[in-house]
Scaffold this motif. Structure first.
Motif, PDB file in Angstrom:
ATOM      1  N   MET A   1       0.846  -1.190   0.000  1.00  0.00           N
ATOM      2  CA  MET A   1       0.000   0.000   0.000  1.00  0.00           C
ATOM      3  C   MET A   1       0.882   1.240   0.000  1.00  0.00           C
ATOM      4  N   SER A   2       0.304   2.365  -0.409  1.00  0.00           N
ATOM      5  CA  SER A   2       1.071   3.615  -0.407  1.00  0.00           C
ATOM      6  C   SER A   2       1.320   4.065   1.030  1.00  0.00           C
ATOM      7  N   PHE A   3       2.333   4.901   1.209  1.00  0.00           N
ATOM      8  CA  PHE A   3       2.698   5.358   2.551  1.00  0.00           C
ATOM      9  C   PHE A   3       1.566   6.155   3.184  1.00  0.00           C
ATOM     10  N   HIS A   4       0.887   6.987   2.400  1.00  0.00           N
ATOM     11  CA  HIS A   4      -0.207   7.789   2.961  1.00  0.00           C
ATOM     12  C   HIS A   4      -1.425   6.930   3.272  1.00  0.00           C
ATOM     13  N   ALA A   5      -1.629   5.841   2.524  1.00  0.00           N
ATOM     14  CA  ALA A   5      -2.682   4.891   2.891  1.00  0.00           C
ATOM     15  C   ALA A   5      -2.337   4.210   4.213  1.00  0.00           C
TER      16      ALA A   5
ATOM     17  N   ARG B   1       5.082   1.319   0.907  1.00  0.00           N
ATOM     18  CA  ARG B   1       6.260   1.865   0.233  1.00  0.00           C
ATOM     19  C   ARG B   1       6.081   3.367   0.076  1.00  0.00           C
ATOM     20  N   HIS B   2       7.173   4.087   0.106  1.00  0.00           N
ATOM     21  CA  HIS B   2       7.121   5.552   0.058  1.00  0.00           C
ATOM     22  C   HIS B   2       6.921   6.070  -1.361  1.00  0.00           C
ATOM     23  N   VAL B   3       7.320   5.290  -2.362  1.00  0.00           N
ATOM     24  CA  VAL B   3       7.111   5.659  -3.771  1.00  0.00           C
ATOM     25  C   VAL B   3       6.462   4.461  -4.456  1.00  0.00           C
ATOM     26  N   ASP B   4       5.416   4.717  -5.234  1.00  0.00           N
ATOM     27  CA  ASP B   4       4.634   3.626  -5.831  1.00  0.00           C
ATOM     28  C   ASP B   4       4.895   3.436  -7.315  1.00  0.00           C
ATOM     29  N   ASN B   5       5.578   4.391  -7.940  1.00  0.00           N
ATOM     30  CA  ASN B   5       5.849   4.268  -9.365  1.00  0.00           C
ATOM     31  C   ASN B   5       7.026   5.169  -9.738  1.00  0.00           C
ATOM     32  N   ILE B   6       7.851   4.690 -10.667  1.00  0.00           N
ATOM     33  CA  ILE B   6       8.941   5.493 -11.231  1.00  0.00           C
ATOM     34  C   ILE B   6       8.661   5.652 -12.715  1.00  0.00           C
ATOM     35  N   MET B   7       8.649   6.876 -13.201  1.00  0.00           N
ATOM     36  CA  MET B   7       8.345   7.109 -14.609  1.00  0.00           C
ATOM     37  C   MET B   7       9.407   8.000 -15.239  1.00  0.00           C
ATOM     38  N   PHE B   8      10.070   7.486 -16.289  1.00  0.00           N
ATOM     39  CA  PHE B   8      10.966   8.309 -17.098  1.00  0.00           C
ATOM     40  C   PHE B   8      10.111   9.117 -18.067  1.00  0.00           C
TER      41      PHE B   8
ATOM     42  N   HIS C   1       0.450   9.581  -7.993  1.00  0.00           N
ATOM     43  CA  HIS C   1       0.282   8.383  -8.831  1.00  0.00           C
ATOM     44  C   HIS C   1      -1.165   7.920  -8.654  1.00  0.00           C
ATOM     45  N   LYS C   2      -2.002   8.198  -9.636  1.00  0.00           N
ATOM     46  CA  LYS C   2      -3.439   8.008  -9.494  1.00  0.00           C
ATOM     47  C   LYS C   2      -3.881   6.561  -9.647  1.00  0.00           C
ATOM     48  N   ASP C   3      -2.993   5.669 -10.069  1.00  0.00           N
ATOM     49  CA  ASP C   3      -3.385   4.267 -10.226  1.00  0.00           C
ATOM     50  C   ASP C   3      -3.490   3.545  -8.889  1.00  0.00           C
ATOM     51  N   ILE C   4      -2.928   4.121  -7.837  1.00  0.00           N
ATOM     52  CA  ILE C   4      -2.959   3.531  -6.499  1.00  0.00           C
ATOM     53  C   ILE C   4      -3.477   4.587  -5.527  1.00  0.00           C
ATOM     54  N   PRO C   5      -4.393   4.238  -4.634  1.00  0.00           N
ATOM     55  CA  PRO C   5      -4.930   5.233  -3.695  1.00  0.00           C
ATOM     56  C   PRO C   5      -3.830   5.930  -2.902  1.00  0.00           C
ATOM     57  N   LEU C   6      -3.822   7.263  -2.997  1.00  0.00           N
ATOM     58  CA  LEU C   6      -2.864   8.121  -2.294  1.00  0.00           C
ATOM     59  C   LEU C   6      -1.420   7.776  -2.640  1.00  0.00           C
ATOM     60  N   GLY C   7      -1.189   7.369  -3.890  1.00  0.00           N
ATOM     61  CA  GLY C   7       0.137   6.954  -4.326  1.00  0.00           C
ATOM     62  C   GLY C   7       1.019   8.123  -4.725  1.00  0.00           C
ATOM     63  N   ILE C   8       2.330   7.881  -4.748  1.00  0.00           N
ATOM     64  CA  ILE C   8       3.332   8.875  -5.126  1.00  0.00           C
ATOM     65  C   ILE C   8       4.157   8.328  -6.280  1.00  0.00           C
TER      66      ILE C   8
ATOM     67  N   ILE D   1      11.918  -3.776  -1.564  1.00  0.00           N
ATOM     68  CA  ILE D   1      10.557  -3.413  -1.982  1.00  0.00           C
ATOM     69  C   ILE D   1      10.623  -3.072  -3.463  1.00  0.00           C
ATOM     70  N   ASP D   2       9.869  -3.773  -4.284  1.00  0.00           N
ATOM     71  CA  ASP D   2       9.925  -3.508  -5.722  1.00  0.00           C
ATOM     72  C   ASP D   2       8.943  -2.407  -6.100  1.00  0.00           C
ATOM     73  N   ILE D   3       9.314  -1.631  -7.119  1.00  0.00           N
ATOM     74  CA  ILE D   3       8.509  -0.495  -7.596  1.00  0.00           C
ATOM     75  C   ILE D   3       8.396  -0.600  -9.115  1.00  0.00           C
ATOM     76  N   THR D   4       7.204  -0.440  -9.633  1.00  0.00           N
ATOM     77  CA  THR D   4       7.021  -0.486 -11.086  1.00  0.00           C
ATOM     78  C   THR D   4       7.710   0.705 -11.738  1.00  0.00           C
ATOM     79  N   THR D   5       8.387   0.446 -12.851  1.00  0.00           N
ATOM     80  CA  THR D   5       9.093   1.479 -13.608  1.00  0.00           C
ATOM     81  C   THR D   5       8.498   1.547 -15.003  1.00  0.00           C
TER      82      THR D   5
END
Length: 610
Positions: free
Chosen positions: A164-168, A223-230, A261-268, A452-456
């Motif tokens: 879950m996201s950190f804010h969740a 996790r503190h970050v839910d997605n990494i986007m180039f 990051h809108k794909d996950i509730p309260l995501g970053i 902790i794995d993060i989608t890129t």
């Protein structure tokens, strides 16, 4: 004698008991409350009910007896302004019903955190036509909004969300009737607490008061970050070019920003806009970072461009078939995803870039700093994999309790206590061959407990914070490839980019760094206007800066390197200001010495100016 009663008053600071007379006025009672809680003025309100109804005010001019306040009753205090001597201990801002715990310092969180705190965060669902038996305005268990930390919802997303996201996670901790008033996110410490005077210092003595607790490693649920986007593929391709041309591994820092990051509730999401490559020595199997004298300047320039250091990236690539362009698939569930040494490096970086958090007594908790690795995927193509290490790993690394195993990269090793350092016991839970859960000492330690794995990802529609040209300016610290940043490469770049829009030509991250950090004509003190123009995409500001003496001097330096400058004339360079050029410093074509404006002969070699 007036009958005395005791009234309990609950506040974010805790519950205090106030002794009062049954017949005394409300004004007198409120003065006692202010004194007890340390308020110098009426920066608070007292209510009969927890939901802030039934306010008690001095203007009522009634006794406690008439207000039906009896012995043992509970009243509820809410601060509304800074409260004298206790202002450091009580946070007066209330957001989403959350109060800063007692003793937590006042901190300014990142903009993305401030934004997410104000969001509802709930997952709204439409009325189910088959299961819902109520009207259009009703709600039932099949359509009531879900909390952002609902595990069933996260597990049924595609792909499923393991963390879950950190804010969740914060919403989960601060739910319930108390609204998280007792929540404090404490950082783990593996060191002996100082100041214990009941015995000699370690190694002669230790006690339960100063001894750090043993650590049982658990897989982190958030996790503190839910997605990494180039922002675009060009960023990654230019970084990979080094490996393609040399076969050596490479390293870089990711500069960008944190967004929702809108794909996950309260995501970053960590959006990457540029990659800076520091001084390093790379081979086919290793990487060594060198001291970077420009590190602080790069961070400063990035900040003026609206960017910050959000992570690091490195390659672990081995060519498999050069004709097909395939790479070896070496990191998977049968080997390892990150080595222990890489986990320790990631932990060091995360400790250097802590996450500011209002719920932590230390003012920080965890980190948003991410790790990206370019490696071979199942299809033998280059894949970008994102990771972080857990807060437990950060603590072990910070207190120097974790070591890599020499012969097994997938295993770490918890240090043993010595006369120089006490190390608490570190355990992890495993399943034995009979299916029973057992506790193992972390010597050795599978690093999968720390990762902790993060989608890129890359966006469908590329984003360009900086302009991309067919002939880009060289990247820093690539001298081994013969790619150098100097005024010859600058003149070549300017002559090949014939755009009439000066902002497009100058909006190159590596070019801007060169203008600031070059040794011949550094512009650190005079480039703020240009950086603001690039940040805001303002061509008018860029044109204003182009008319400065500094740019005229840069043009003059470019004119001495023997590169055709026809391209410069098309967007106004070289001759944009004849007076400025004549009054600017100039470089001798023979010895490259920088001469003062207005001189006709080189002050170093005495040859005439050409």
């Amino acid at each position: 004698m007036a009958e005395t009663i005791i009234i309990r008053v609950q506040s974010p600071e805790g519950v205090k008991r106030i002794t009062a007379a049954k017949r005394e006025t409300v004004a007198t009672f409120l003065k006692k409350v202010a004194k007890e809680f340390g308020f110098r003025n009426n920066g608070f309100s007292v209510y009969v009910n927890r939901n802030r109804t039934g306010e008690i005010t001095a203007s009522q001019n009634k006794s406690l007896h008439l207000l039906k306040i009896k012995h043992g009753d509970m009243l509820f205090l809410f601060p509304s302004s800074p409260a004298g001597s206790s202002s450091e201990n009580m946070d007066t801002s209330i957001s989403q019903g959350l109060l800063r715990p007692l003793g937590v310092p006042h901190v300014v969180e990142d903009e993305i955190d401030q934004y997410l705190i104000k969001q509802d965060g709930k997952i709204y669902r439409n009325r189910d036509q088959q299961l819902c038996r109520h009207g259009p305005l009703g709600k039932c268990v099949h359509c009531v909004p879900l909390e952002p930390f609902d595990e069933d919802y996260l597990n049924h997303l595609e792909p499923p969300v393991k963390h879950m996201s950190f804010h969740a996670y914060i919403r989960k901790l601060t739910g319930g009737a108390d609204k998280g008033k007792f929540v404090a996110l404490e950082n783990i410490s593996c060191k002996i607490k100082s100041g214990c005077e009941g015995h000699p210092p370690w190694p002669e003595g230790i006690c339960t008061k100063c001894q750090p607790s043993a650590i049982t490693l658990n897989r982190q649920k958030y996790r503190h970050v839910d997605n990494i986007m180039f922002e675009n593929h060009t960023l990654a391709d230019r970084f990979l070019d080094f490996w393609r041309k040399t076969g050596n591994q490479h390293f870089g820092y990711l500069y960008g920003r944190y967004t929702e990051h809108k794909d996950i509730p309260l995501g970053i999401r960590a959006e990457v806009a540029a990659i800076y490559e520091p001084p390093q020595i790379g081979t086919q199997n290793s990487l060594e970072l060198l001291e970077d004298p420009k590190a602080e300047v790069v961070d400063e320039i990035a900040a003026k461009l609206g960017l910050r250091k959000v992570g690091w990236i490195f390659t672990d690539l081995v060519s498999e078939d050069t004709r097909k362009g395939t790479v070896r698939y070496s990191r998977n569930k049968d080997t390892y995803f990150l080595s222990a040494e890489e986990c320790i490096t990631a932990g060091n970086f995360q400790n250097r870039h802590p996450n500011i958090c209002r719920l932590s007594p230390d003012g920080h908790f965890g980190s948003k700093f991410v790790t990206v690795m370019a490696t071979g995927g199942p299809d033998n193509q280059v894949h970008f994999e994102g990771y972080q290490v857990s807060n437990q790993c950060m603590a072990l690394v910070r207190d120097e309790c974790l070591l890599p195993c020499r012969d097994a990269p997938e295993l770490g090793y918890a240090k043993e206590s010595s006369s120089e350092q006490y190390v608490p016991d570190v355990f992890y839970k495993d399943i034995d061959k009979f299916g029973n859960e057992i506790t193992q000492l972390a010597r050795p330690l599978p690093v999968e407990y720390l990762i902790i794995d993060i989608t890129t990802t890359f966006p469908k529609d590329p984003v360009y914070t900086f302009s991309i040209s067919q002939n880009p300016f060289p990247i820093e610290n690539r001298d081994v490839l013969g790619e150098t940043q100097d005024f010859h490469s600058l003149a070549t770049y300017l002559s090949q980019n014939t755009s009439s829009v000066f902002l497009d030509v100058i909006s190159d991250f590596h070019l801007l760094l060169f203008l600031v950090t070059n040794e011949v004509m550094p512009l650190q003190d005079s480039i703020s206007l240009l950086l603001e123009a690039v940040r805001t995409r303002n061509e008018e500001l860029a044109q204003t800066w182009k008319k400065s003496e500094q740019w005229a001097t840069i043009e003059q330096l470019c004119s001495t390197v023997g590169v055709p400058l026809s391209g410069l004339h098309e967007y106004g360079a070289m001759g944009s200001s004849t007076h400025a050029a004549s009054s600017a410093m100039w470089a001798c074509q023979h010895c490259t010495f920088m001469n003062q404006p207005g001189t006709d002969h080189c002050e170093m070699c005495s040859l005439p100016r050409t």
